[in-house]
Scaffold this motif. Structure first.
Motif, PDB file in Angstrom:
ATOM      1  N   PHE A  28      88.148  45.649 106.299  1.00  6.42           N
ATOM      2  CA  PHE A  28      89.421  45.873 105.621  1.00  6.42           C
ATOM      3  C   PHE A  28      90.108  47.104 106.201  1.00  6.42           C
ATOM      4  N   GLN A  29      89.358  48.197 106.317  1.00  6.61           N
ATOM      5  CA  GLN A  29      89.881  49.390 106.957  1.00  6.61           C
ATOM      6  C   GLN A  29      88.720  50.257 107.436  1.00  6.61           C
ATOM      7  N   ILE A  30      88.979  51.024 108.483  1.00 14.17           N
ATOM      8  CA  ILE A  30      87.989  51.974 108.992  1.00 14.17           C
ATOM      9  C   ILE A  30      88.372  53.351 108.476  1.00 14.17           C
ATOM     10  N   ASN A  31      87.509  53.916 107.664  1.00 11.92           N
ATOM     11  CA  ASN A  31      87.785  55.243 107.108  1.00 11.92           C
ATOM     12  C   ASN A  31      87.481  56.350 108.116  1.00 11.92           C
ATOM     13  N   ARG A  32      86.378  56.237 108.797  1.00 12.20           N
ATOM     14  CA  ARG A  32      85.997  57.222 109.805  1.00 12.20           C
ATOM     15  C   ARG A  32      84.887  56.653 110.666  1.00 12.20           C
ATOM     16  N   MET A  33      84.744  57.251 111.847  1.00  8.86           N
ATOM     17  CA  MET A  33      83.668  56.872 112.765  1.00  8.86           C
ATOM     18  C   MET A  33      83.026  58.134 113.287  1.00  8.86           C
ATOM     19  N   GLY A  34      81.804  58.011 113.706  1.00  8.50           N
ATOM     20  CA  GLY A  34      81.129  59.214 114.176  1.00  8.50           C
ATOM     21  C   GLY A  34      79.904  58.927 115.003  1.00  8.50           C
ATOM     22  N   TRP A  35      79.371  59.984 115.557  1.00 14.19           N
ATOM     23  CA  TRP A  35      78.110  59.950 116.296  1.00 14.19           C
ATOM     24  C   TRP A  35      77.099  60.839 115.581  1.00 14.19           C
ATOM     25  N   TYR A  36      75.925  60.309 115.400  1.00 16.45           N
ATOM     26  CA  TYR A  36      74.804  61.042 114.836  1.00 16.45           C
ATOM     27  C   TYR A  36      73.704  61.086 115.896  1.00 16.45           C
ATOM     28  N   ARG A  37      72.767  61.988 115.693  1.00 15.83           N
ATOM     29  CA  ARG A  37      71.606  62.024 116.576  1.00 15.83           C
ATOM     30  C   ARG A  37      70.354  62.375 115.794  1.00 15.83           C
ATOM     31  N   GLN A  38      69.239  61.913 116.338  1.00  9.96           N
ATOM     32  CA  GLN A  38      67.949  62.214 115.726  1.00  9.96           C
ATOM     33  C   GLN A  38      66.956  62.569 116.810  1.00  9.96           C
ATOM     34  N   ALA A  39      66.510  63.807 116.769  1.00  7.14           N
ATOM     35  CA  ALA A  39      65.500  64.271 117.716  1.00  7.14           C
ATOM     36  C   ALA A  39      64.113  64.003 117.134  1.00  7.14           C
ATOM     37  N   PRO A  40      63.104  63.933 117.971  1.00  5.16           N
ATOM     38  CA  PRO A  40      61.749  63.674 117.477  1.00  5.16           C
ATOM     39  C   PRO A  40      61.327  64.677 116.411  1.00  5.16           C
ATOM     40  N   GLY A  41      60.866  64.183 115.286  1.00  3.59           N
ATOM     41  CA  GLY A  41      60.389  65.044 114.229  1.00  3.59           C
ATOM     42  C   GLY A  41      61.468  65.699 113.398  1.00  3.59           C
ATOM     43  N   LYS A  42      62.722  65.328 113.649  1.00  2.36           N
ATOM     44  CA  LYS A  42      63.821  65.943 112.912  1.00  2.36           C
ATOM     45  C   LYS A  42      64.631  64.889 112.166  1.00  2.36           C
ATOM     46  N   CYS A  94      75.922  55.522 116.861  1.00  2.00           N
ATOM     47  CA  CYS A  94      77.311  55.485 116.421  1.00  2.00           C
ATOM     48  C   CYS A  94      77.364  54.916 115.004  1.00  2.00           C
ATOM     49  N   ASN A  95      78.346  55.358 114.285  1.00  2.00           N
ATOM     50  CA  ASN A  95      78.477  55.026 112.867  1.00  2.00           C
ATOM     51  C   ASN A  95      79.925  54.699 112.541  1.00  2.00           C
ATOM     52  N   LEU A  96      80.100  53.706 111.704  1.00  2.00           N
ATOM     53  CA  LEU A  96      81.426  53.326 111.214  1.00  2.00           C
ATOM     54  C   LEU A  96      81.368  53.259 109.698  1.00  2.00           C
ATOM     55  N   VAL A  97      82.293  53.926 109.042  1.00  2.00           N
ATOM     56  CA  VAL A  97      82.386  53.867 107.587  1.00  2.00           C
ATOM     57  C   VAL A  97      83.631  53.052 107.236  1.00  2.00           C
ATOM     58  N   ALA A  98      83.379  51.913 106.644  1.00  2.00           N
ATOM     59  CA  ALA A  98      84.464  50.994 106.305  1.00  2.00           C
ATOM     60  C   ALA A  98      84.839  51.136 104.836  1.00  2.00           C
ATOM     61  N   GLY A  99      86.124  51.028 104.573  1.00  2.01           N
ATOM     62  CA  GLY A  99      86.608  51.055 103.206  1.00  2.01           C
ATOM     63  C   GLY A  99      86.976  49.664 102.742  1.00  2.01           C
ATOM     64  N   THR A 100      86.952  49.464 101.436  1.00  2.00           N
ATOM     65  CA  THR A 100      87.306  48.180 100.854  1.00  2.00           C
ATOM     66  C   THR A 100      88.545  48.336  99.978  1.00  2.00           C
ATOM     67  N   VAL A 101      89.046  47.212  99.551  1.00  2.00           N
ATOM     68  CA  VAL A 101      90.222  47.213  98.689  1.00  2.00           C
ATOM     69  C   VAL A 101      89.904  47.865  97.339  1.00  2.00           C
ATOM     70  N   HIS A 102      88.615  47.944  97.004  1.00  2.00           N
ATOM     71  CA  HIS A 102      88.186  48.565  95.750  1.00  2.00           C
ATOM     72  C   HIS A 102      87.771  50.021  95.939  1.00  2.00           C
ATOM     73  N   ASP A 103      88.073  50.600  97.105  1.00  2.00           N
ATOM     74  CA  ASP A 103      87.744  51.992  97.424  1.00  2.00           C
ATOM     75  C   ASP A 103      86.245  52.238  97.550  1.00  2.00           C
ATOM     76  N   ASP A 104      85.472  51.190  97.766  1.00  2.00           N
ATOM     77  CA  ASP A 104      84.059  51.383  98.119  1.00  2.00           C
ATOM     78  C   ASP A 104      83.963  51.703  99.603  1.00  2.00           C
ATOM     79  N   GLU A 105      82.824  52.228  99.996  1.00  2.00           N
ATOM     80  CA  GLU A 105      82.577  52.511 101.415  1.00  2.00           C
ATOM     81  C   GLU A 105      81.245  51.910 101.834  1.00  2.00           C
ATOM     82  N   TYR A 106      81.225  51.418 103.060  1.00  3.45           N
ATOM     83  CA  TYR A 106      80.013  50.841 103.615  1.00  3.45           C
ATOM     84  C   TYR A 106      79.768  51.428 104.995  1.00  3.45           C
ATOM     85  N   ASP A 107      78.504  51.719 105.274  1.00  3.67           N
ATOM     86  CA  ASP A 107      78.104  52.266 106.574  1.00  3.67           C
ATOM     87  C   ASP A 107      77.607  51.164 107.490  1.00  3.67           C
ATOM     88  N   TYR A 108      78.027  51.243 108.732  1.00  4.84           N
ATOM     89  CA  TYR A 108      77.508  50.373 109.788  1.00  4.84           C
ATOM     90  C   TYR A 108      76.981  51.268 110.905  1.00  4.84           C
TER      91      TYR A 108
END
Length: 119
Positions: A28-42, A94-108
């Motif tokens: 429906f809409q893309i609220n924000r996108m980003g990059w995350y990282r995970q190092a070993p043990g962190k 990479c991460n995408l946070v999608a918004g819905t018509v009901h103002d919910d958010e979902y992570d991909y």
């Protein structure tokens, strides 16, 4: 929605890499996108984020070295990483946070791409 990250690899300290995330499918809409990282043990940490208006934010440790960008025409999200340090070694997601018509958010999430900074 599917996210496919690419561009990781082995690079020497001081080198550069460009990560790319291809987005397929629609929301429906893309609220924000980003990059995350995970190092070993962190824990996974946010590296950079870009809002729907184009405003970008970065974790302090990468400010001035990394740059996030989004190409809406190509449905891609990129992360340009310069002056890489060994402590940047991690799996990047990479991460995408999608918004819905009901103002919910979902992570991909993408599947992750490994960046190794070592001499």
């Amino acid at each position: 929605v599917q996210l496919q990250a690419s561009g990781g690899g082995l690079v020497q300290p001081g080198g550069s890499l460009r990560l790319s995330c291809a987005v397929s499918g629609s929301v429906f809409q893309i609220n924000r996108m980003g990059w995350y990282r995970q190092a070993p043990g962190k824990l996974r940490e946010l590296v950079a984020r870009i809002s729907s208006s184009g405003t970008s934010t970065y974790v302090d440790s990468v400010k001035g070295r990394f740059s996030i960008s989004r190409d809406n025409s190509k449905n891609t999200l990129d992360l340009q990483m310069n002056s890489l340090k060994p402590e940047d070694t991690a799996v990047y997601y990479c991460n995408l946070v999608a918004g819905t018509v009901h103002d919910d958010e979902y992570d991909y999430w993408g599947q992750g791409t490994l960046v190794t900074v070592s001499s």
